[in-house]
Design an enzyme around this catalytic site. Sequence first.
Site, short mmCIF file in Angstrom:
data_model
loop_
_atom_site.label_atom_id
_atom_site.label_comp_id
_atom_site.label_asym_id
_atom_site.label_seq_id
_atom_site.Cartn_x
_atom_site.Cartn_y
_atom_site.Cartn_z
N GLN A 37 -10.07 -0.33 -15.85
CA GLN A 37 -10.56 -1.27 -14.82
C GLN A 37 -11.82 -0.71 -14.16
O GLN A 37 -12.80 -1.42 -13.95
CB GLN A 37 -9.46 -1.48 -13.77
N GLN A 60 -5.15 -12.38 -12.80
CA GLN A 60 -5.09 -11.17 -13.63
C GLN A 60 -3.69 -10.89 -14.16
O GLN A 60 -3.44 -9.88 -14.80
CB GLN A 60 -5.65 -9.96 -12.88
N SER A 107 2.16 0.67 -6.87
CA SER A 107 3.01 -0.30 -6.15
C SER A 107 4.18 -0.74 -7.03
O SER A 107 5.20 -1.21 -6.53
CB SER A 107 2.19 -1.55 -5.78
N HIS A 136 -3.57 4.29 -2.12
CA HIS A 136 -4.55 3.39 -1.49
C HIS A 136 -5.19 4.08 -0.28
O HIS A 136 -6.39 3.93 -0.04
CB HIS A 136 -3.87 2.11 -0.99
N LEU A 191 0.81 -1.22 0.00
CA LEU A 191 0.00 0.00 0.00
C LEU A 191 0.84 1.28 0.00
O LEU A 191 1.94 1.30 0.55
CB LEU A 191 -0.92 -0.02 1.23
N HIS A 192 0.29 2.29 -0.61
CA HIS A 192 0.92 3.61 -0.62
C HIS A 192 -0.19 4.66 -0.41
O HIS A 192 -1.37 4.29 -0.23
CB HIS A 192 1.67 3.86 -1.93
N LYS A 216 -6.76 5.86 -11.56
CA LYS A 216 -5.53 5.58 -12.32
C LYS A 216 -5.75 4.37 -13.24
O LYS A 216 -5.35 4.37 -14.38
CB LYS A 216 -4.34 5.32 -11.40
N ASP A 217 -6.39 3.34 -12.69
CA ASP A 217 -6.74 2.17 -13.51
C ASP A 217 -8.10 2.44 -14.14
O ASP A 217 -9.11 1.85 -13.76
CB ASP A 217 -6.77 0.91 -12.63
O1 PAF Z 1 -6.49 -2.55 -8.78
C1 PAF Z 1 -6.08 -3.56 -8.17
O2 PAF Z 1 -5.26 -3.47 -7.26
C2 PAF Z 1 -6.62 -4.93 -8.58
O3 PAF Z 1 -6.82 -5.02 -9.94
C3 PAF Z 1 -7.89 -5.32 -7.79
C4 PAF Z 1 -9.05 -4.39 -8.13
C5 PAF Z 1 -7.62 -5.29 -6.31
C6 PAF Z 1 -8.32 -6.73 -8.19
O4 PAF Z 1 -7.34 -7.66 -7.88
#
Ligand code: PAF
Length: 309
Positions: A176, A84, A209, A60, A56-57, A172-173
């Site tokens: 996703q 993933q 990370s 998060h 974590l940073h 950032k993602d």
């Molecule tokens: O963004 C992430 O850290 C991952 O893709 C997640 C959402 C925790 C799923 O493993």
Amino acid sequence: MPRQSIFHWQFNICSKSKVRGLSLKVFKTKKEVLKYSRKSAAKGKSIGLVPTMGFLHDGHISLVKMAKKKSDRVIVSIFVNPTQFGDPSDLEKYPRNMEADLAMLKAAKVNAVFAPEIDEVYDKEAQTIVETTKLSRIMMGKIRPGHFRGVSTIVTKLFNICQPDLAFFGEKDYQQLQVIKRMVKDLDMPIKIVGVPTMREKDGLAMSSRNVRLTKANRKAATVLSRSLFEVEKICANQNMTTTKLDKIIRQIISKEPKAEIKGVDIKDAESLGTVKGIVKQPVVAMLAVQFGDIMLIDQRVFTPKIAL
Ligand code: PAF
């Protein structure tokens, strides 16, 4: 607090689910966390889930802060999800430090952590996957085939296990985040998805990370990502532009950095991630995937063109 100096103290937290005097609960099993969630719901407390892969940073922690603001109780999951990762060496090298993570979450005053082992999460005979059929196959989905299928499957499982009312994901993602929003809508999951703005280092690099794995020279070079994004944002605010032109400008800026290898530049409609034709008139998102040595970094920026203001 420096991560190393708290190592010994954290180990005590890690070894028990609830240490005297500490209110951070650390659950290792699905059964425990589900029980906690159901008990909270019975008391009328809303649950906010922050899914993470640990290490974590401050990025998060900004998700945790938002989750604390919007929900009564916050659960953070820490699980490096193997499904993933396409490349097994990427999974193996993914940084981990459970002890430091727990200390940060305790300091951030989260209520509970769900930190299961792989066998607790994935049944050996499992054969069910969750996939958004279009969004998961474009852009990053082309660069990392199967990645979003792994993400949507684990996120669905975490939702079922932790039963949150709200769930928090970093912008950032960006792809996703859109994949998860689509999935929740399509599958009628009664969960509110909250996107949280990207946290940046002082020099503009998006927190990740993966940053610790960059060499010193690549770490310095990586600032080109945010520089290119801020530059096109400025241009777009002052001139009428097409996405093709913006794409070209980003590529030109990044190409000047010899250590950067462009894997993907995409400028899309900020909501649908669809193609924007002609002069940009709506909010768009610029998404970058750039390789530095053996680390691929991503970054994004949403901006609104002059014409839409
Ligand atoms: O963004 C992430 O850290 C991952 O893709 C997640 C959402 C925790 C799923 O493993």
